[in-house]
Structure formats: C-alpha cells, structure tokens
Write an enzyme that holds these catalytic residues in place. Structure first.
Site, short mmCIF file in Angstrom:
data_model
loop_
_atom_site.label_atom_id
_atom_site.label_comp_id
_atom_site.label_asym_id
_atom_site.label_seq_id
_atom_site.Cartn_x
_atom_site.Cartn_y
_atom_site.Cartn_z
N CYS A 29 0.94 -1.30 -0.04
CA CYS A 29 0.00 0.13 -0.19
C CYS A 29 0.88 1.58 0.08
O CYS A 29 2.23 1.42 -0.06
CB CYS A 29 -0.97 -0.01 1.61
SG CYS A 29 -1.26 -1.68 1.75
N ASP A 30 0.06 2.23 0.50
CA ASP A 30 0.59 3.53 0.46
C ASP A 30 0.13 4.47 1.06
O ASP A 30 -1.06 5.38 1.37
CB ASP A 30 1.02 4.59 -0.49
CG ASP A 30 1.89 3.59 -1.95
OD1 ASP A 30 3.09 3.87 -1.80
OD2 ASP A 30 1.47 3.18 -3.03
#
Length: 442
Positions: A29-30
């Site tokens: 993810c970020d």
C-alpha cells in the site's frame, strides 16, 4: 461455503527466486502524512490506500471504548495476548476476515497505517501477531503517536510478528512498516522481525511504501539493532548506520523495485503541494492511477482508502474520511467523527460466520465464504456501470462527487467554527453518509 484446494505458494519472499513473484499475488500500500507547515491548515493530515487481493472485502467497524477485568485475554487473528484494563474507541478499515486493521484512528486523534516489507531478516511462517493486529492494538491502547509506537514495539518484543496475511491456503507472510500520526507529529516505524527503527516527523510531508525508507535519520531504535547487524556482517561499524541500506535485501525483487517508483511518485506529489496540502489533495493523490498509487491490475487493487484531518487545536474534532469500497477513483470518502452517537454502520459491516469461519477452522482457509457487506454489493454494480462509460455510470459518478463534496464542506464548516451540531449528530454523520450513498446505488 465453497471448498477450496490448497495451492503451492508461488513465491517465498526470503528465497533467491524472489524475482519470479506471481504478479497476481497481493501487493502492498501507500501511506502519506502532512505536518504543518506542509499542510494548508494548522492540522496534521493522514492518508492511506489499502492494496489487497482483488476480491477481498474491506469493512469499516466502530469499536467503542471499554474496560476489562484483570487477567483478561484477547483473541487476535491467530494468537491470544493479555488484555489491558482500558481500551479506547476506534474506527477501523480492515479486511473482513481478520481481527486487526489496515488503517484506522482512535478517539484521541491517533491514526496508523501499515505496509508490507521484506528485509534481510527472514520472515517466519509461524503464527504470531499480524502487522494489522499490531496496528489495532496500538490504536486501542494509545493516546499519542509516540505511545502507539511504544505499544507496537513492546508487543513485537513479547510476541513477534508472523502468520499469513491473506485468506488463502497458500501463505503470504511479511514484516511491517507503520506510519503513525497524531495532532502534533508523525512517526515512521520500520521493522525487521523483532528489530526496528523509527523516525520522528515534526514538520513537512512524508510517505511510505513497501520498502525500508529510514536512512541515518533515526530517532529511536531497538537496543540490539546495531549489534545484530554487526554480528550478521551487514554493517562494519565504521560507516554511518543507514537502516534501509543495512537491512534491505541485497537483490531487490521486481515487486519492490516497482514500489520504489511508487514511493518516489508519492513523494513528488506531496512536494508539489507542500505548504498547501489539504484533505482533498490527499484524496487526489490516493486516486492517482498513473503512479500506481491507486492500484487496479491483475489480482490486486486498492480495496479501501482513508484520509484524516487532525487539527492542532485540541478543542476541534478530528475528521476521518473512509470509503469502505474499492477503487478510490470511483468511491466516496465519507466523514466519521467520534461523538456520543458514534455507532457501527451496518451497511459497511460484513457478515460473520462464527465457528464455521475458515480463519477459525484447522487447517485454515480451506473453504470460502461470502463476506460482502451491502454497500460493497451496491458499489460493485455501480462500479461496473462507471467503468462502462455509459451515461448512467457517468451520472452515478457525479452523484458520488456531489456527496463527497458535501462531506468535505461539512468538515470545513465544522473546523472553521461555522457549524456546531450536538455530539450526537456528529457521531451519526458517517452512518448518514453511508445511507445516502446506498440510496445512490439503489
């Protein structure tokens, strides 16, 4: 339930065959944070995309504050831990099959998101605490980002991290990095097994992806971090200690090389808006498909997203926006505010299966169950229409935008002192927006 045949794990992240990773395997993810003066307003702004297996359902659950008798035990995804005497109210966005969460916030304005990471330290396949369990435990037990960091590192020391992070017979295991934020600051916490390093962010903007990113700017660390690196021959002891350089894999897999580009793109997007970062700008970053931050390819996609406004002024409420549906570019960020009327929104809570749940039976994950909640079901139909380019789909997307703008405007008016509803109304805000979105989908 549907029977499922176990399949061999296509890739062991600690093996030399790492570069042959199946592109349909789950990805990371970020996470993003803006701390004044990078923010446009006197507030810390937190954001995260959760990138998970394509068909995995993510639910949004509210858990009220509670007290627990001495000696209580708590069942997490795989193992039990000692319960504490008091837990704080939390709002969580989580894969509906597990106990922990991908991202969330608590009533004291603490937000946390986590990322998968692989390092030179081997990933154990034994069941312990998932990074998502550590995230929820920290939210339930802390009043600040620093206290949350101490909760996570203490639990790592006591219980370690491990266990499969996907609902599938083929295990998928990793270590974790975390972005922790509160009203005044943020911390990046990166782990390798029980070892860890942390960096304090007191101003500016920062992002993390599924790679180590703390270099020599270490604000706190495990007491045995450097001696361990010395003993393994990863660091000679003479040069400056660069955590990412010392603990990152010598040969990066294709997946982690791709994460570098995503990390750099996120960093540039933050820098472009430095000094003027708003919640809406963070939503735009989470929707950025060109960079890969908004994922939708093969066997994985962005399954849920979150943006939070954490005002410096402690008299102002924190506002958390959550989608509860996949693909933020075609989802609605809906506002949640802790208040007297806060309660679970049944439309975004998945069904439960008790003792029949494949995560509870041994061996695990041999069957499949339908975990789709009602908003997810309605959104999937709308998503298909929006992706088709038909007029009906365009109209649906416009209704989504209008509803989201209404939520953003409500947050703006609230924080500007132009709107002061009773706590009961604030607590029911998320439920009201979920109901209205459900009506949009018919």
């Amino acid at each position: 339930m549907v029977e499922r045949s176990p399949e061999e794990d296509p890739f062991d992240p600690t093996s030399p065959q790492m570069a042959s990773w199946n592109p349909d395997a789950p990805r990371s993810c970020d996470c993003f944070v803006s701390v004044p003066p990078a923010s446009a307003i006197p507030a810390v702004i937190f954001a995260k995309n959760s990138d998970r297996p394509r068909d995995e359902v993510q639910e949004v659950v509210f858990v009220p504050a509670s007290t627990h008798p001495p000696g209580s035990r708590l069942q997490c995804t795989y193992i039990e831990v000692d319960q504490v005497s008091e837990t704080h109210a939390v709002i969580l966005s989580r894969p509906s099959w597990l106990w922990g969460a991908e991202m969330g916030a608590n009533e004291h304005g603490v937000c946390i998101g986590n990322e998968a990471v692989w390092t030179k330290e081997p990933v154990g396949k034994g069941e312990a605490l998932l990074g998502m369990d550590l995230l929820r435990l920290a939210l339930e037990r802390s009043r600040s980002a620093l206290e949350a960091l101490h909760v996570i590192t203490g639990l790592l020391e006591s219980h370690g991290q491990g266990g499969s992070c996907r609902e599938d017979p083929a295990p998928f295991c990793y270590h974790n990095t975390f972005l922790l934020a509160d009203r005044t600051e943020a911390w990046v916490l990166e782990t390798a097994g029980r070892l860890w390093a942390a960096q304090r962010i007191q101003e500016g903007a920062r992002n993390i992806s599924n790679q180590l990113s703390i270099g020599t700017d270490i604000s706190a660390e495990h007491p045995e971090l450097r001696t361990h690196a010395l003993a393994r021959g990863w660091w000679g002891g003479q040069s400056a200690f660069d955590f990412a350089q010392v603990f990152s894999l010598t040969q990066q897999p294709v997946r982690m090389e791709a994460a570098k580009a995503r990390f750099q793109a996120g960093r540039e997007l933050l820098q472009q808006q430095r000094g003027g970062i708003t919640a809406e700008m963070m939503m735009d970053i989470l929707r950025n498909k060109e960079s890969g931050i908004c994922m939708d390819s093969g066997g994985f996609r962005t399954t849920a997203s979150m943006v939070s406004i954490l005002p410096r002024d402690p008299t102002q409420p924190c506002v958390h926006f959550l989608t509860a549906t996949p693909d933020p570019s075609r989802s609605v960020f809906k506002p949640f505010i802790f208040g007297a009327g806060a309660a679970p929104a049944p439309q975004v809570v998945s069904p439960t299966f008790g003792a029949r749940d494949p995560v509870r039976t041994q061996p695990r994950f041999q069957t499949q169950v339908d975990r789709r909640h009602s908003l997810y079901l309605g959104h999937q139909v709308a998503l298909g229409l929006m992706e088709s380019g038909q007029d009906q789909g365009q109209q649906l997307r416009q209704k989504q935008r209008d509803l989201e703008q209404e939520g953003l405007e409500a947050a703006r008016r609230l924080l500007a002192g132009e709107w002061a509803p009773p706590p009961q109304e604030l607590g029911a805000l998320f439920q009201a927006f979920v109901e209205r979105e459900s009506q949009v989908y018919g």
